[in-house]
Design a protein around this motif. Structure first.
Motif: not given
Length: 177
Positions: A95-120
């Motif tokens: 994968s492209r190496e993330p820079l510290e200010w980029y959103l990563t899939v891991g950070a996105l997954k952590q955020m998504l775990e707290r949201l219902p599937d219907c969240t736009p």
């Protein structure tokens, strides 16, 4: 005549050296497991998802201990571990190496775990031309992030895995087609 390094540059160089040492160990281990997965008939990508983060963290802690790394705060250790994990996992997965200010899939997954599937899903607004010509609407979104601040956003249309100009994997979100 060379200029003296600032404290932050020296710290960054030390961090890069530690991450580099852990990267070598992790890449060797990943290659071993790639071969083992082939022998056993396992899916290497699934194996990586399950095992690589823990393996990478282990090598990062190992090099920190070997170097007798003594940062001043817990947050400095956390930063080395998080930055190192993201950079090394990118090397292992291509994968492209993330820079510290980029959103990563891991950070996105952590955020998504707290949201219902219907969240736009929204992302920052595009040029005015799209809105005038196509009649798109924006939504004002308040951000808790002091860097981003409040934004005018549009609904995300789709997401896909693509490759950057160097052939590294990236996740792309788009609102136009």
């Amino acid at each position: 005549m060379s200029t003296p390094k600032t404290e932050q540059q020296a710290e960054s160089s030390a961090t890069d050296i530690l991450i580099g040492k852990a990267r070598i160990k992790a890449l060797r281990a990943a290659e071993y497991w790639r071969k083992e997965c082939e022998k056993q008939g396992w899916d290497f990508d699934e194996f990586l998802k399950a095992r690589a983060p823990a393996m990478v963290r282990t090598y990062l802690v190992e090099v920190l201990l070997e170097a007798r790394y003594e940062p001043a705060t817990f947050s400095e250790i956390s930063a080395v571990l998080e930055q190192g994990e993201n950079r090394i996992l990118a090397s292992i997965t291509g994968s492209r190496e993330p820079l510290e200010w980029y959103l990563t899939v891991g950070a996105l997954k952590q955020m998504l775990e707290r949201l219902p599937d219907c969240t736009p899903v929204f992302y920052e607004r595009l040029e005015d031309e799209y809105f005038k010509r196509l009649g798109w609407k924006t939504v004002a979104i308040r951000s808790p992030d002091p860097i981003c601040g409040d934004m005018q956003c549009v609904p995300a249309f789709t997401a896909y895995v693509g490759t950057d100009e160097d052939g590294h994997k990236v996740l792309a979100l788009t609102a136009h087609y």
